[in-house]
Design an enzyme around this catalytic site. Structure first.
Site, short mmCIF file in Angstrom:
data_model
loop_
_atom_site.label_atom_id
_atom_site.label_comp_id
_atom_site.label_asym_id
_atom_site.label_seq_id
_atom_site.Cartn_x
_atom_site.Cartn_y
_atom_site.Cartn_z
N GLU A 43 0.87 -1.19 0.00
CA GLU A 43 0.00 0.00 0.00
C GLU A 43 0.89 1.23 0.00
OE1 GLU A 43 -3.77 2.36 2.07
OE2 GLU A 43 -2.79 0.78 3.24
N ASP A 117 -3.20 11.60 -1.86
CA ASP A 117 -3.24 13.08 -1.83
C ASP A 117 -3.52 13.61 -3.24
OD1 ASP A 117 -2.62 12.89 0.82
OD2 ASP A 117 -0.49 13.31 0.58
N ASP A 153 -12.54 9.37 -2.80
CA ASP A 153 -13.82 10.08 -2.93
C ASP A 153 -13.62 11.34 -3.77
OD1 ASP A 153 -12.27 11.46 -1.01
OD2 ASP A 153 -14.07 12.49 -0.32
N THR A 192 -10.73 1.87 4.66
CA THR A 192 -9.59 2.63 5.15
C THR A 192 -10.12 3.70 6.13
OG1 THR A 192 -9.51 4.53 3.64
CG2 THR A 192 -8.73 2.43 2.76
N1 SAM Z 1 -4.49 5.35 2.77
C1 SAM Z 1 -4.97 5.96 3.99
C2 SAM Z 1 -6.47 5.98 4.04
O1 SAM Z 1 -7.10 5.75 2.99
O2 SAM Z 1 -7.03 6.18 5.12
C3 SAM Z 1 -4.39 7.38 4.16
C4 SAM Z 1 -4.85 8.40 3.18
S1 SAM Z 1 -4.04 9.99 3.39
C5 SAM Z 1 -5.02 11.09 2.53
C6 SAM Z 1 -2.64 9.81 2.27
C7 SAM Z 1 -1.39 9.30 2.96
O3 SAM Z 1 -0.42 9.02 1.97
C8 SAM Z 1 -0.76 10.32 3.91
O4 SAM Z 1 -0.51 9.72 5.15
C9 SAM Z 1 0.52 10.74 3.19
O5 SAM Z 1 1.54 11.09 4.09
C10 SAM Z 1 0.85 9.51 2.38
N2 SAM Z 1 1.60 9.82 1.16
C11 SAM Z 1 1.19 10.69 0.20
N3 SAM Z 1 2.12 10.76 -0.78
C12 SAM Z 1 3.10 9.90 -0.43
C13 SAM Z 1 4.34 9.56 -1.03
N4 SAM Z 1 4.72 10.12 -2.17
N5 SAM Z 1 5.13 8.65 -0.41
C14 SAM Z 1 4.73 8.10 0.77
N6 SAM Z 1 3.58 8.40 1.40
C15 SAM Z 1 2.77 9.29 0.81
#
Ligand code: SAM
Length: 214
Positions: A43, A117, A153, A192
């Site tokens: 993931e 993100d 979403d 999630t």
């Molecule tokens: N997957 C989880 C969920 O659905 O509940 C978390 C979603 S959160 C919006 C996105 C997560 O991805 C954040 O914790 C962020 O730090 C991590 N993330 C985003 N870009 C990343 C990258 N390039 N490398 C590692 N982690 C990343």
């Protein structure tokens, strides 16, 4: 998702037996690290780890690797492992752009992207985890028959993700704009943290499942 910078989180990570330190040294040798040849699912952008921890507990014959770039967030996934230790789940604090330095060719059986993100500015499009640039990285590290599953979403991000496919090695076998309304696709669905939050707020959840084009 960025939690308050929790002091000491870097020290906890550096000492945690659940976190693989210097993961580049296992490139091509992840089966050795797990101690078995079971398929490895990754993931990317795991957040606090609810999805992957649940999946790993349900599927002991698979291995799972969770990748998260922020220490303060990874800490929450470590805490889940402290409560329920799972031998088939490893955690990495790393930037996903480094994926091909950490996993060898064909080493992963599949990739999960959950609520990635959005990086809304055009000039940041390459940083979006379902971008063509990232799809090429996933292509390099995944085995034949691998799947990429993406849930969000964010409709604009989902539309962008679909637009990237012709520039990639991947095609969509499944596309839905309302996952939770689809009984068949919901079978075995693991929620999630973000999915719980946004579906409770009434947002429909989009999902695709990709396989390689021939
Ligand atoms: N997957 C989880 C969920 O659905 O509940 C978390 C979603 S959160 C919006 C996105 C997560 O991805 C954040 O914790 C962020 O730090 C991590 N993330 C985003 N870009 C990343 C990258 N390039 N490398 C590692 N982690 C990343």
């Amino acid at each position: 998702m960025r939690l308050r910078n929790i002091s000491g989180s870097r020290d906890v990570i550096a000492e945690s037996p659940y976190v693989v330190q210097e993961p580049q040294q296992y490139r091509g040798r992840w089966a050795e690290l797990f101690g078995n040849p079971n398929p490895i699912f990754i993931e990317v952008g795991m957040g606090k780890g609810q999805f992957l921890h649940t999946l790993a507990a349900r599927n002991p014959a698979n291995n799972y690797v969770g990748i998260e770039k922020y220490s303060s967030v990874l800490l929450r996934a470590i805490q889940k492992m402290e409560t329920e230790e799972l031998p088939n789940l490893k955690l990495l604090r790393m930037e996903a752009e480094e994926l091909t330095a950490v996993f060898g060719k064909g080493e992963a059986a599949g990739i999960y992207l959950n609520f990635s993100d959005p990086w809304p500015k055009d000039r940041h499009a390459k940083r979006r985890l379902p971008s063509a640039e990232f799809l090429a990285r996933y292509d390099e590290i995944t085995a034949e028959g691998a799947k990429i599953e993406f849930k969000t979403d964010n409709r604009a991000l989902f539309d962008f993700a679909l637009e990237q496919l012709p520039r990639s090695a991947w095609k969509a076998d499944v596309i839905t704009y309302d996952l939770h309304a689809d009984e068949t696709l919901m079978q075995g669905n693991v929620m999630t943290e973000y999915e719980e939050k946004f579906s409770a707020a009434g947002n429909p959840i989009c999902k695709y499942v990709l396989t390689r084009r021939l």
